[in-house]
Design a protein around this motif. Structure first.
Motif, PDB file in Angstrom:
ATOM      1  N   GLY A  44       0.791  -1.211   0.000  1.00 59.48           N
ATOM      2  CA  GLY A  44       0.000   0.000   0.000  1.00 59.48           C
ATOM      3  C   GLY A  44       0.818   1.253   0.000  1.00 59.48           C
ATOM      4  O   GLY A  44       2.001   1.260   0.276  1.00 59.48           O
ATOM      5  N   ILE A  45       0.171   2.376  -0.267  1.00 56.02           N
ATOM      6  CA  ILE A  45       0.829   3.674  -0.279  1.00 56.02           C
ATOM      7  C   ILE A  45       0.313   4.482   0.888  1.00 56.02           C
ATOM      8  O   ILE A  45      -0.881   4.627   1.084  1.00 56.02           O
ATOM      9  N   SER A  46       1.239   4.974   1.671  1.00 57.08           N
ATOM     10  CA  SER A  46       0.848   5.756   2.834  1.00 57.08           C
ATOM     11  C   SER A  46       0.813   7.227   2.486  1.00 57.08           C
ATOM     12  O   SER A  46       1.702   7.746   1.838  1.00 57.08           O
ATOM     13  N   LYS A  47      -0.209   7.933   2.971  1.00 54.84           N
ATOM     14  CA  LYS A  47      -0.289   9.378   2.796  1.00 54.84           C
ATOM     15  C   LYS A  47      -0.108  10.079   4.126  1.00 54.84           C
ATOM     16  O   LYS A  47      -0.493  11.216   4.304  1.00 54.84           O
ATOM     17  N   SER A  48       0.481   9.358   5.075  1.00 55.48           N
ATOM     18  CA  SER A  48       0.727   9.970   6.384  1.00 55.48           C
ATOM     19  C   SER A  48       1.778  11.038   6.252  1.00 55.48           C
ATOM     20  O   SER A  48       2.666  10.969   5.414  1.00 55.48           O
ATOM     21  N   SER A  83      -2.343  -7.111   9.379  1.00 51.97           N
ATOM     22  CA  SER A  83      -2.595  -6.784   7.975  1.00 51.97           C
ATOM     23  C   SER A  83      -1.273  -6.503   7.278  1.00 51.97           C
ATOM     24  O   SER A  83      -1.119  -5.506   6.574  1.00 51.97           O
ATOM     25  N   GLN A  84      -0.309  -7.409   7.497  1.00 49.54           N
ATOM     26  CA  GLN A  84       1.018  -7.295   6.912  1.00 49.54           C
ATOM     27  C   GLN A  84       1.469  -8.685   6.441  1.00 49.54           C
ATOM     28  O   GLN A  84       0.998  -9.708   6.935  1.00 49.54           O
ATOM     29  N   TRP A  85       2.396  -8.685   5.503  1.00 51.71           N
ATOM     30  CA  TRP A  85       3.036  -9.930   5.097  1.00 51.71           C
ATOM     31  C   TRP A  85       4.202 -10.224   6.042  1.00 51.71           C
ATOM     32  O   TRP A  85       4.965  -9.326   6.387  1.00 51.71           O
ATOM     33  N   TYR A  86       4.330 -11.482   6.434  1.00 56.39           N
ATOM     34  CA  TYR A  86       5.425 -11.889   7.317  1.00 56.39           C
ATOM     35  C   TYR A  86       6.223 -13.029   6.667  1.00 56.39           C
ATOM     36  O   TYR A  86       5.635 -13.961   6.105  1.00 56.39           O
ATOM     37  N   PRO A  87       7.554 -12.960   6.781  1.00 54.02           N
ATOM     38  CA  PRO A  87       8.381 -14.032   6.221  1.00 54.02           C
ATOM     39  C   PRO A  87       8.391 -15.240   7.142  1.00 54.02           C
ATOM     40  O   PRO A  87       8.407 -15.102   8.369  1.00 54.02           O
ATOM     41  N   LEU A  88       8.380 -16.420   6.544  1.00 54.35           N
ATOM     42  CA  LEU A  88       8.453 -17.653   7.318  1.00 54.35           C
ATOM     43  C   LEU A  88       9.863 -18.236   7.286  1.00 54.35           C
ATOM     44  O   LEU A  88      10.476 -18.431   8.325  1.00 54.35           O
ATOM     45  N   MET A  89      10.374 -18.487   6.086  1.00 49.30           N
ATOM     46  CA  MET A  89      11.711 -19.063   5.955  1.00 49.30           C
ATOM     47  C   MET A  89      12.244 -18.804   4.550  1.00 49.30           C
ATOM     48  O   MET A  89      11.469 -18.670   3.596  1.00 49.30           O
ATOM     49  N   PRO A  90      13.586 -18.777   4.394  1.00 49.46           N
ATOM     50  CA  PRO A  90      14.152 -18.792   3.036  1.00 49.46           C
ATOM     51  C   PRO A  90      13.820 -20.129   2.377  1.00 49.46           C
ATOM     52  O   PRO A  90      13.848 -21.183   3.027  1.00 49.46           O
ATOM     53  N   ASP A 205      -7.479 -13.088  -1.963  1.00 47.16           N
ATOM     54  CA  ASP A 205      -6.759 -12.490  -3.097  1.00 47.16           C
ATOM     55  C   ASP A 205      -5.926 -11.288  -2.666  1.00 47.16           C
ATOM     56  O   ASP A 205      -5.690 -10.374  -3.460  1.00 47.16           O
ATOM     57  N   ILE A 206      -5.453 -11.280  -1.419  1.00 43.77           N
ATOM     58  CA  ILE A 206      -4.710 -10.133  -0.893  1.00 43.77           C
ATOM     59  C   ILE A 206      -3.459  -9.846  -1.720  1.00 43.77           C
ATOM     60  O   ILE A 206      -3.014  -8.701  -1.817  1.00 43.77           O
ATOM     61  N   LEU A 207      -2.905 -10.869  -2.354  1.00 43.09           N
ATOM     62  CA  LEU A 207      -1.685 -10.678  -3.142  1.00 43.09           C
ATOM     63  C   LEU A 207      -1.914  -9.736  -4.323  1.00 43.09           C
ATOM     64  O   LEU A 207      -0.975  -9.071  -4.776  1.00 43.09           O
ATOM     65  N   THR A 208      -3.131  -9.648  -4.794  1.00 40.66           N
ATOM     66  CA  THR A 208      -3.431  -8.733  -5.902  1.00 40.66           C
ATOM     67  C   THR A 208      -3.537  -7.288  -5.429  1.00 40.66           C
ATOM     68  O   THR A 208      -3.463  -6.365  -6.221  1.00 40.66           O
ATOM     69  N   ARG A 209      -3.721  -7.103  -4.114  1.00 36.69           N
ATOM     70  CA  ARG A 209      -3.884  -5.751  -3.561  1.00 36.69           C
ATOM     71  C   ARG A 209      -2.653  -5.257  -2.824  1.00 36.69           C
ATOM     72  O   ARG A 209      -2.351  -4.071  -2.815  1.00 36.69           O
ATOM     73  N   LYS A 210      -1.938  -6.182  -2.190  1.00 37.01           N
ATOM     74  CA  LYS A 210      -0.758  -5.797  -1.431  1.00 37.01           C
ATOM     75  C   LYS A 210       0.244  -6.939  -1.473  1.00 37.01           C
ATOM     76  O   LYS A 210      -0.090  -8.077  -1.127  1.00 37.01           O
ATOM     77  N   LYS A 211       1.456  -6.632  -1.908  1.00 36.99           N
ATOM     78  CA  LYS A 211       2.485  -7.659  -2.037  1.00 36.99           C
ATOM     79  C   LYS A 211       3.536  -7.518  -0.944  1.00 36.99           C
ATOM     80  O   LYS A 211       3.691  -6.441  -0.360  1.00 36.99           O
ATOM     81  N   PRO A 212       4.291  -8.586  -0.668  1.00 33.80           N
ATOM     82  CA  PRO A 212       5.400  -8.469   0.287  1.00 33.80           C
ATOM     83  C   PRO A 212       6.435  -7.475  -0.221  1.00 33.80           C
ATOM     84  O   PRO A 212       6.537  -7.234  -1.429  1.00 33.80           O
TER      85      PRO A 212
END
Length: 528
Positions: A44-48, A83-90, A205-212
């Motif tokens: 997403g794009i922040s306007k803060s 509401s964030q993507w989190y890494p699990l493992m390489p 379908d969150i990947l279409t709206r916000k990617k890691p």
């Protein structure tokens, strides 16, 4: 080990060309290009509104207290931890032949390779039958995830496909929604598996709206990209702020990491004033100037330091391909109170031959030693912070110099936008685990080796060599003892005795090496 030690923040001795921010309406973390041609792109794009001047002023007689919290206009936007993507493992450390159990934000998930879909799946680590952990299961001959408690099988969507105890001519109870396993959205980005910690259908379908977040260097073939991971026995907040603190490197990691030598050393370690500056801060993190490098904090997980483009002698910026460039990428994962996970990658566009001939576990020897050298300090520090309360951090800690600017910036982000600490949604009381014995706290086997393909393979191979050396030693002595005098020359007999002694001595040395490198290596700062 020169390559291992070369990747400290203090080694980035590159003159910094100041970045010129042309727009303050959009967060800097989502701009397409930075001076270094290295960009991090998130969803997403922040306007803060961006905030500046977060570094403390130089210490003076009239300014000897920590800087007071700045007043921010209006109500701060709230950071949503879920509401964030989190890494699990390489990906390089995931075995497609077996399921893996991981915990993030207190959520237990099972990660497994679905060969029918050709994708990694992330699901709740609990069988709906009797809640047994699916991560202790197996992948069956049809490519399904099987619970080894009673044999229930699930596909990549979490649908139950087989219940052995159900009569084949009876009702299809396996189709019940209660028999399904919750599945999480997941994606492979930069050779790392990420997941979205919410199974609600609206996020399918969150990947279409916000990617890691995307880190170009990891996918750039002109850069190396060796990765590592380790479970850490202290929390996400302390892990993240420690990685932002270059001032501790000459002391906590003395002799392990190369740092800039001041012209006049005030002490043996060579600590010096650092001009660090947090230039902008908003809900998405901040950008910082470290003098020798630029760095970014991409909330909530990524801290990234990189060498900016160097202007040539003619004043023009050199082409990226003509410069030696490197980056320090640290990905900090909140696991549970008092526990976190670190994924690291140090891409560079020079010395790539080294990574082709030196196995990854060799690099991990030095990197694990660096993590060990301040591990106990940070574990104890976290308990003291919890005693005073995370929101009282700046009142309790005296941080008067600019060397703490990034740490202060991170703590301000945490307090203003994220509630002062990770939100666990009632899973935990907030209390930290008690301090275990030192051998358990500094354990390397369960925190790293079992989760690293390279180190695990080296550990097993070296153990086999140790046993072989012992067999050679015993066999040599046995041959000498059973052979009658006169049937073996003195030279041969002495050679076998020497072989036995050397093999035994080598096996003992190798056993010590294996224990120290892969099991437990104590660290005593007093004798460094």
């Amino acid at each position: 080990m020169e390559a291992v030690c070369a990747f400290s923040v203090g080694t980035l001795h590159i003159p910094t060309a100041p970045e010129r921010l042309t727009s303050f309406k959009k967060s800097i973390f989502f701009s397409n290009h930075v001076n270094s041609h290295i960009s991090l792109v998130s969803g997403g794009i922040s306007k803060s509104k961006l905030f500046t001047a977060l570094s403390p002023p130089p210490l003076t007689e009239s300014s000897n207290q920590p800087e007071a919290e700045p007043e921010f206009e209006g109500q701060a936007e709230k950071f949503d931890w879920y509401s964030q993507w989190y890494p699990l493992m390489p990906i390089c450390d995931l075995d497609k032949r077996k399921p893996h159990g991981k915990r993030v934000l207190g959520i237990d998930v099972v990660v497994w390779w679905d060969r029918n879909e050709g994708a990694w799946q992330v699901q709740d680590d609990a069988c709906p039958h009797r809640l047994a952990p699916l991560s202790e299961g197996r992948i069956d001959q049809w490519g399904r995830l099987q619970c080894v408690y009673h044999g229930w099988c699930f596909n990549g969507k979490g649908e139950c496909k087989f219940i052995p105890q159900a009569p084949p001519d009876g009702p299809p109870i396996h189709t019940s929604k209660k028999a399904c396993v919750a599945s999480y959205p997941s994606s492979v980005q930069n050779d790392i598996l990420w997941f979205w910690p919410n199974t609600d259908p609206q996020y399918k379908d969150i990947l279409t709206r916000k990617k890691p977040p995307y880190i170009p260097e990891i996918d750039d073939p002109s850069f190396t990209k060796l990765m590592g991971n380790r479970d850490i026995p202290y929390g996400y907040e302390v892990l993240t702020e420690n990685l932002m603190d270059p001032a501790h490197v000459p002391y906590a990691h003395y002799g392990l990491m190369r740092t800039a030598e001041p012209k006049v050393k005030a002490d043996r370690e060579g600590g010096r004033p650092l001009e660090l500056l947090v230039e902008n801060l908003d809900i998405n993190g901040f950008i910082a100037d470290q003098g020798w490098s630029k760095s970014k904090f991409i909330s909530p997980c990524i801290f990234y330091a990189y060498t900016p483009d160097k202007p040539s002698s003619s004043g023009e910026t050199q082409k990226p391909s003509a410069q030696k460039k490197m980056a320090l990428i640290f990905i900090c994962v909140p696991v549970s109170p008092g526990k976190s996970r670190l994924i690291w990658c140090f891409p560079r566009n020079f010395g790539k031959w080294m990574d082709k001939i030196v196995p990854r576990w060799i690099f991990h020897i030095g990197q694990n030693l660096i993590l060990d050298s301040d591990l106990y300090l940070l574990h104890v520090e976290e308990h003291k912070i919890m005693d005073i309360g995370p929101n009282n951090w700046q009142k309790a800690c005296f941080v008067p110099t600019k060397s703490d600017a990034l740490v202060i910036g991170y703590r301000k982000w945490l307090k203003k936008y994220a509630g002062g600490q990770v939100e666990w949604r009632g899973k935990y009381t907030g209390a930290l685990p008690s301090t275990p014995p030192r051998e358990q706290l500094l354990d390397r086997y369960w925190s790293h080796v079992v989760n690293c393909k390279s180190c695990n393979s080296a550990y097993k191979s070296l153990n086999v060599i140790e046993v072989m050396l012992q067999i050679i030693s015993v066999a040599s002595i046995g041959i000498v003892a059973t052979m009658k005098q006169g049937t073996m020359s003195v030279v041969t007999r002495n050679s076998l005795v020497v072989l036995a002694v050397l093999s035994f001595a080598l096996s003992r040395w190798l056993a010590h090496f294996i224990y120290k490198i892969f099991r437990y290596h104590d660290y005593d700062h007093a004798f460094r």
